[in-house]
Design a protein around this motif. Structure first.
Motif, PDB file in Angstrom:
ATOM      1  N   LYS A  83     -56.914 -85.090 -79.970  1.00 11.07           N
ATOM      2  CA  LYS A  83     -58.389 -85.110 -80.166  1.00 11.07           C
ATOM      3  C   LYS A  83     -58.806 -83.816 -80.434  1.00 11.07           C
ATOM      4  O   LYS A  83     -59.843 -83.612 -81.244  1.00 11.07           O
ATOM      5  N   GLU A  84     -58.246 -82.535 -79.821  1.00  9.97           N
ATOM      6  CA  GLU A  84     -58.695 -81.380 -79.862  1.00  9.97           C
ATOM      7  C   GLU A  84     -58.077 -80.580 -81.095  1.00  9.97           C
ATOM      8  O   GLU A  84     -58.156 -79.720 -81.377  1.00  9.97           O
ATOM      9  N   GLY A  85     -57.295 -81.420 -81.935  1.00  9.76           N
ATOM     10  CA  GLY A  85     -56.805 -80.944 -83.045  1.00  9.76           C
ATOM     11  C   GLY A  85     -55.353 -79.947 -82.833  1.00  9.76           C
ATOM     12  O   GLY A  85     -55.125 -79.138 -83.606  1.00  9.76           O
ATOM     13  N   LEU A 133     -57.262 -91.617 -84.974  1.00  7.56           N
ATOM     14  CA  LEU A 133     -57.179 -90.491 -85.914  1.00  7.56           C
ATOM     15  C   LEU A 133     -56.405 -90.399 -87.055  1.00  7.56           C
ATOM     16  O   LEU A 133     -56.495 -89.363 -87.985  1.00  7.56           O
ATOM     17  N   PRO A 184     -47.614 -79.235 -88.941  1.00  7.99           N
ATOM     18  CA  PRO A 184     -48.496 -79.316 -87.514  1.00  7.99           C
ATOM     19  C   PRO A 184     -47.318 -79.417 -86.462  1.00  7.99           C
ATOM     20  O   PRO A 184     -46.177 -79.568 -86.389  1.00  7.99           O
ATOM     21  N   GLY A 237     -50.628 -82.609 -84.298  1.00  7.11           N
ATOM     22  CA  GLY A 237     -51.101 -82.990 -85.540  1.00  7.11           C
ATOM     23  C   GLY A 237     -50.097 -84.087 -85.985  1.00  7.11           C
ATOM     24  O   GLY A 237     -50.438 -84.842 -86.975  1.00  7.11           O
ATOM     25  N   LEU A 266     -53.241 -89.937 -87.377  1.00  6.70           N
ATOM     26  CA  LEU A 266     -52.024 -89.133 -87.669  1.00  6.70           C
ATOM     27  C   LEU A 266     -50.750 -89.867 -87.771  1.00  6.70           C
ATOM     28  O   LEU A 266     -50.563 -90.936 -87.219  1.00  6.70           O
TER      29      LEU A 266
END
Length: 407
Positions: A234-236, A271, A188, A239, A273
Motif C-alpha cells: 500500500k505504501e509503494g 493494486l 521493483p 511492487g 501488482l
C-alpha cells in the motif's frame, strides 16, 4: 550533527520522567522535543509542543475537550494531532526518533501514534505492559518495546537507569545515519511470504531473484508478517509479490496462531501488482497449546509439534476445501497479472512424500477445489513437483519476473 528526539508523555503524571529524559538526551549532545499528550491534569513542566497545539492539530480545540473530558473522547484527538505534527516534522527532517512513556492507556496512545510513522524511523516505547503480549501495541510496525519493570510514577534509582538506557537507545538509533529507502532502480522490490516448512525453497527464490538483479524482502507468514507485507504494498515500497506461503489463510479460517486477517491475500489484486501465488503451508494449522498437549478437538487428526507449545494438526479433505474456498474468495480482487502454481507433490515439509503429515486424499481435495473456484483472471498451473524443488521455485520466480517485465 545533533538529532532531535520527540518524547511522547502525559505531563500531568510523568513530568519528572520527561524532564529526566530531556536531560539525558541533551547530555549526549542531542535535542529533546517534549510533546504533552495529556488532557486533564496540570502539566508539571512546560512542553515544547503543548497539549493545546496537539489538540488543535487533531481537529478539536482543547477547551472543547475539557467541556466534558473523557479518556475515550480525548485519546483519539490527541493521537490524531500527534500523528499530524510528527509526520510534518519527520518530513522536514526536524525529528529523528520518537520515545514514548506509558502504562496501559499511555502505551495504547503512544503506539497508535508510532504505528502511523514510517517504517525504519526509530520508535521506542517504555511501558509497564511490555512484558506481556504486545502484539496489539506493536501491530505491524517496527516499534521497540522496553519493559519498565517498575511503574512509571516518579523517579527512583531503578527508573533513572531504565530511562537512561531508553534515552541512549533513542539517541543511538537517531545517530546511525542509516535511512530506509529503496535504491533507485527500474526493478521493483519483491515481497516474499515464507514459513519454516518452505524455507529452503524461499532461499532458492531469493538467490534466483538476486541473480536476476532484483532485491527482495521476506516476511514470516505468521499473521503480522503477511499484514506487514501488504502494508508495504500500500505504501509503494513493494511492487511485486511472490506469495509463497498461505498458512495465514488456513489459520484465519480457524482463528488460530498465524491468522492473517480478512484483508490478507487481497491487496496485491486491488493494486494490480504482479503476483505469483503458491499455497505453502496451507495444509496444517498452528495452535498455541500448553507444552506438548494435544487439544481435545484434534485428537483424531494426524499432527506434529512444531515446538513444544505450537501444535500442528493436518487438515482433512473437508477442512482443506474450506481453506481453498477462503483463498479463492480473497483472490476475487485479482483480475489478471497473476499466476497460481499448484505443487502436486506437497505444499510443505510436513506433507511432502514421506513427510510426517503426508495425506494425498486431503491434498487432492484441496487442489480440486482450487481448480474449481480460482478466479478466471488468474493463470493456474499444475506441476508434478514438491514446492521446494529447484525447478518449481525457479519457474515460479521466472513467471513473476515475466509479469514485471511486461509492465
Amino acid at each position: 550533527m545533533p538529532k532531535t528526539i520527540a518524547i511522547l508523555v502525559t505531563l500531568d503524571t510523568k513530568d519528572q520522567e520527561a524532564a529526566y529524559l530531556k536531560d539525558q538526551i541533551e547530555s549526549k549532545g542531542d535535542n529533546a522535543l517534549i510533546m504533552d499528550i495529556g488532557v486533564i491534569g496540570t502539566a508539571g513542566i512546560t512542553a515544547d509542543l503543548s497539549r493545546e497545539s496537539i489538540a488543535e492539530a487533531g481537529g478539536t480545540p482543547l477547551q472543547h475537550i475539557l467541556e466534558n473530558p473523557t479518556r475515550e473522547a480525548a485519546g483519539p484527538i490527541m493521537v490524531k494531532g500527534s500523528i499530524a505534527l510528527l509526520q510534518k516534522l519527520i518530513t522536514e527532517d526536524r525529528v529523528h526518533a520518537v520515545l514514548g512513556l506509558g502504562g496501559t492507556q499511555g502505551t495504547t496512545s503512544c503506539c497508535n501514534i508510532m504505528q502511523a510513522l514510517p517504517y525504519g524511523f526509530p520508535k521506542i516505547m517504555v511501558s509497564t505492559v511490555a512484558s506481556g503480549d504486545t502484539s496489539s501495541f506493536v501491530g505491524i510496525k517496527d516499534i521497540t518495546m522496553m519493559f519498565s519493570v517498575s511503574d512509571i510514577l516518579k523517579l527512583n534509582p531503578f527508573t533513572r537507569k531504565v530511562l537512561s538506557n531508553a534515552a541512549a537507545a533513542a539517541c543511538g538509533m537517531a545517530q546511525t545515519g542509516s535511512v530506509f529507502e529503496q535504491q533507485k532502480s527500474d526493478k521493483p522490490l519483491i515481497g516474499i511470504s515464507n514459513l519454516g516448512v518452505i524455507t529452503k525453497g524461499t532461499i532458492k527464490a531469493i538467490e534466483h531473484f538476486n541473480a536476476k538483479g532484483y532485491e527482495v524482502i521476506v516476511f514470516h507468514a505468521v499473521g503480522s508478517g503477511g499484514r506487514a507485507m501488504e502494508q508495504m504494498m500500500k505504501e509503494g515500497i513493494i511492487g511485486a509479490v511472490f506469495d509463497y506461503a498461505m498458512g495465514e489463510i488456513a489459520d484465519d479460517v480457524w482463528k488460530v496462531l498465524r491468522a492473517g486477517g480478512p484483508e490478507r491475500l487481497t491487496v496485491a489484486g486491488k493494486l494490480g501488482l504482479p503476483q505469483v501465488l503458491c499455497p505453502g503451508g496451507a495444509e496444517h494449522l498452528g495452535i498455541l497449546v500448553p507444552e506438548n498437549e494435544v487439544p481435545e478437538a484434534y485428537t483424531d487428526h494426524d499432527h506434529v509439534f512444531h515446538s513444544p507449545i505450537v501444535f500442528v494438526p493436518r487438515l482433512n479433505a473437508q477442512e482443506m476445501e474450506q481453506v481453498a474456498d477462503s483463498i479463492c474468495e480473497r483472490l476475487q480482487h485479482t483480475q489478471g497479472n497473476a499466476y497460481f502454481l499448484l505443487p502436486l507433490q506437497g505444499v510443505g515439509d510436513y506433507s511432502k512424500p514421506g513427510g510426517a503429515l503426508e495425506d494425498k486424499v486431503s491434498d487432492a481435495a484441496f487442489f480440486a477445489r482450487i481448480k474449481e473456484k480460482l478466479p478466471k483472471g488468474i493463470t493456474l498451473m499444475e506441476r508434478d513437483a514438491y514446492i521446494e524443488d529447484t525447478e518449481f521455485v525457479t519457474e515460479a520466480a521466472d513467471l513473476l519476473i515475466s509479469l514485471i517485465e511486461k509492465q
